[in-house]
Design an enzyme around this catalytic site. Structure first.
Site, mmCIF file in Angstrom:
data_model
loop_
_atom_site.group_PDB
_atom_site.id
_atom_site.type_symbol
_atom_site.label_atom_id
_atom_site.label_comp_id
_atom_site.label_asym_id
_atom_site.label_seq_id
_atom_site.Cartn_x
_atom_site.Cartn_y
_atom_site.Cartn_z
ATOM 1 N N HIS A 1 0.820 -1.209 0.000
ATOM 2 C CA HIS A 1 0.000 0.000 0.000
ATOM 3 C C HIS A 1 0.853 1.258 0.000
ATOM 4 C CE1 HIS A 1 -3.949 -1.962 1.669
ATOM 5 N NE2 HIS A 1 -3.505 -2.541 0.568
ATOM 6 N N ASP A 2 2.001 1.179 0.648
ATOM 7 C CA ASP A 2 2.894 2.334 0.701
ATOM 8 C C ASP A 2 3.443 2.667 -0.682
ATOM 9 O OD1 ASP A 2 4.311 4.354 2.051
ATOM 10 O OD2 ASP A 2 6.080 3.100 2.246
ATOM 11 N N THR B 1 2.891 7.706 -3.941
ATOM 12 C CA THR B 1 4.314 7.746 -4.261
ATOM 13 C C THR B 1 4.862 6.324 -4.335
ATOM 14 O OG1 THR B 1 5.215 7.744 -2.012
ATOM 15 C CG2 THR B 1 4.476 9.870 -2.911
ATOM 16 N N PHE C 1 7.835 5.510 -3.402
ATOM 17 C CA PHE C 1 8.901 5.366 -2.405
ATOM 18 C C PHE C 1 8.413 4.660 -1.145
ATOM 19 C CE2 PHE C 1 9.806 9.247 -4.854
ATOM 20 C CZ PHE C 1 11.023 8.883 -5.404
ATOM 21 N N ASP D 1 8.096 5.521 1.917
ATOM 22 C CA ASP D 1 8.120 6.783 2.664
ATOM 23 C C ASP D 1 6.982 6.898 3.671
ATOM 24 O OD1 ASP D 1 6.031 6.985 0.885
ATOM 25 O OD2 ASP D 1 6.716 8.824 -0.082
ATOM 26 N N SER E 1 3.895 6.806 3.201
ATOM 27 C CA SER E 1 2.783 7.640 2.730
ATOM 28 C C SER E 1 1.456 7.105 3.253
ATOM 29 C CB SER E 1 2.762 7.707 1.202
ATOM 30 O OG SER E 1 2.611 6.418 0.624
ATOM 31 N N HIS F 1 -1.121 -13.003 -1.021
ATOM 32 C CA HIS F 1 -2.563 -13.244 -0.922
ATOM 33 C C HIS F 1 -2.852 -14.690 -0.522
ATOM 34 C CE1 HIS F 1 -3.861 -9.595 -3.606
ATOM 35 N NE2 HIS F 1 -3.426 -9.248 -2.411
#
Length: 587
Positions: A108-109, A181, A183, A185, A187, A349
């Site tokens: 997800h990030d 993004t 990266f 990071d 987010s 999954h």
């Protein structure tokens, strides 16, 4: 709708062009990912296209979903899920369920495929709608389907991803858009734009917004809960975080809460050490440390479990106890690869457990819940003060499923079922999404990775598990038709890893780019953006176990390697005995 979405992309493009003239070597990374690369400020930024290892394989060369080599339809995605993939979960002998769940945080990030601005219904209550339109790519259900046919289900809803050909008449080949993004990071915590971030900041003492309930801190309630959650009453929980998917499952919500609380723990400590710092500096330094700890955990605690420690060392993704990596390159594009996010990185999954267990501090098993009873509704975490820590202990004590060809029925038939007696099929959706994105087949990626491709089915015996060739050849007409997402699941695991040869190739390519294309990667000794040697030494003490402990007051014990099951070599012990960075060096 398409015109309005096109306007958004135009505005984003204008913003990127403006950034080109404004990029400076600032200390902190931007929220939208722009200006990470000073020469190419859009690389890795939100709302830019996914990259590709191999050109797309659309049926019409431009946009239409992939088809078989002879032009016929590929095998039905639901049929493959039912007849090719086994039902049930084989428990991992080594990895705890948090290992899988952390993988979803990383996924997800790094990526969120841009969908549609308005919902489209291809199948209403399982019935195909008349004139569904070109955006529909519904999955047909056969009369003999073991679950759905008895319930009168004719199709599973599936909407094609927005792509560049939807937005421009001059498009020559469709590319999908990543709305977050690329990266690592966090987010998912901090958002993907300044406006996202402002909504979740307290703007005081460097803290993220939190609310006090049942004696603990929680992310604020989402003011638009109906867009993100399935609530039965207005008082139920739906968290506002940097990512719209934060509430998908109780375990995912726990890790979202974990990194929010960790940011605030760091910010409070920094304020005590640096009383003269203003809100902005406290926030940015706490964010920087939080991201650094997370990156350290991803590359040196989590990823080796999949790629293998020795292999990572052989390709230069090595763990250093001192000094800097200094392997940043302005020529490396860190944008997420389409085949990574749409196929390879969906491998976990098969590791999802449909039953989530609760454990008390002694690691005595308590009760359990069905994951689909709590989809997009994390209210159970706040029902009593013990629910959150009991589920957290469960996540670190319960084994995850193996990465194999078995799928938990909760994911295979009842995903997102809500109050209905049926849901959808995660594996079928994965197969269909890869075709929607025009991903080439497994054989093409084998050739990309090793410059060898199968000419006949028996050639796949080198990379696929015994029996796979006989099974798969009854559904696919040609070796070139084998879907990437299906072939990857049937790969033989390389000794000491959770991946096969082609999957490891794709993951290696992605995580190499993600690290070497990030100017702010925590181990880079870049001028103005890097940590000092002393600060880096402290960051390297970070570990997932201690962060889980520090962000849950009622969890007092944890095994040191949180992603591995408790064992004689990984014994549960006091949290305060686990290492943690000394923030006194950040003054």
């Amino acid at each position: 709708m398409i015109k309005s979405y096109g306007l958004i992309i135009v505005l984003v493009a204008i913003g990127l062009r403006e950034a080109l003239g404004q990029c400076t070597s600032t200390l902190y990374r931007s929220f939208d990912g722009t200006c990470n690369n000073l020469q190419n400020p859009s690389w890795g930024a939100a709302d830019t296209v996914f990259s590709r290892l191999i050109p797309a394989n659309y049926a019409d060369g431009k946009l239409s979903p992939s088809r078989a080599k002879d032009g016929s339809d590929l095998p039905n995605a639901r049929l493959l899920s039912v007849e090719v993939f086994e039902e049930g979960v084989q428990n991992s002998p080594s990895f705890a369920l948090v290992n899988m769940q952390f993988g979803q945080i990383v996924a997800h990030d790094m990526a969120l495929t841009r969908g549609v601005l308005e919902p489209i219904t291809c199948c209403a209550n399982g019935l195909l709608q008349p004139n569904p339109g070109p955006r529909c790519f519904a999955i047909a259900i056969s009369d003999s389907d073991p679950v759905f046919s008895a319930r009168g289900i004719e199709c599973l809803n599936f909407i094609r991803t927005i792509n560049t050909c939807d937005l421009s008449r001059n498009c020559t080949q469709a590319e999908q858009l990543n709305s977050v993004t690329s990266f690592l990071d966090l987010s998912v915590v901090y958002g993907n734009s300044v406006s996202d971030n402002i909504r979740i900041r307290s703007l005081d003492s460097g803290l993220l917004k939190v609310e006090q309930r049942v004696g603990q801190e929680w992310p604020p309630r989402n003011p638009n809960a109906t867009t993100s959650c399935s609530l039965r009453s207005p008082v139920e929980s739906c968290y506002l975080t940097g990512d719209s998917r934060a509430n998908q499952s109780p375990h995912l919500a726990i890790l979202q809460v974990t990194f929010v609380r960790e940011h605030n723990r760091i910010a409070r400590r920094l304020k005590a050490l640096n009383p003269s710092w203003d809100d902005e500096k406290l926030f940015q330094v706490a964010r920087r440390i939080n991201i650094a700890q997370y990156q350290h955990i991803v590359y040196y605690e989590w990823l080796p479990g999949y790629l293998g420690q020795n292999y990572m060392q052989s390709i230069g993704l090595t763990y250093q106890t001192t000094g800097f990596s200094n392997d940043y390159s302005s020529t490396v594009n860190p944008s997420v690869i389409n085949s990574h996010t749409t196929a390879a990185f969906r491998f976990f999954h098969s590791s999802i457990q449909g039953t989530l267990k609760f454990y008390e501090e002694s690691r005595q098993s308590l009760t359990s819940i069905d994951i689909n009873d709590h989809t997009n509704n994390p209210t159970i975490l706040e029902q009593t003060s013990s629910r959150y820590p009991d589920l957290l202990r469960g996540m670190t004590t319960q084994p995850m499923g193996l990465h194999d060809i078995s799928i938990d029925p909760a994911m295979k038939h009842f995903l997102f079922r809500s109050n209905r007696m049926f849901g959808t099929d995660l594996k079928a959706l994965d197969i269909q999404r890869a075709r929607d994105h025009g991903l080439p087949g497994y054989n093409d990626f084998a050739y990309y990775c090793f410059k060898q491709r199968a000419s006949v089915w028996e050639d796949f015996n080198l990379t696929l598990i015994p029996g796979a060739v006989q099974l798969l050849s009854t559904y696919y007409k040609s070796v070139d038709d084998l879907d990437l997402s299906v072939g990857l699941a049937f790969e033989k695991k390389i000794d000491g890893t959770q991946t096969g040869l082609v999957m490891r190739c794709i993951l290696t390519e992605q995580f190499g780019r993600t690290r070497k294309g990030d100017r702010f990667f925590y181990e880079n000794g870049q001028a103005n953006v890097g940590f000092t040697a002393g600060q880096l030494q402290e960051i390297r003490k970070a570990n997932m176990a201690r962060i889980l402990c520090d962000t849950s007051a009622d969890v007092q014990q944890m095994q040191p390697a949180a992603f591995l099951l408790p064992s004689r070599t990984n014994p549960i012990g006091p949290c305060n005995a686990l290492p943690t960075p000394n923030l006194k060096v950040f003054t």
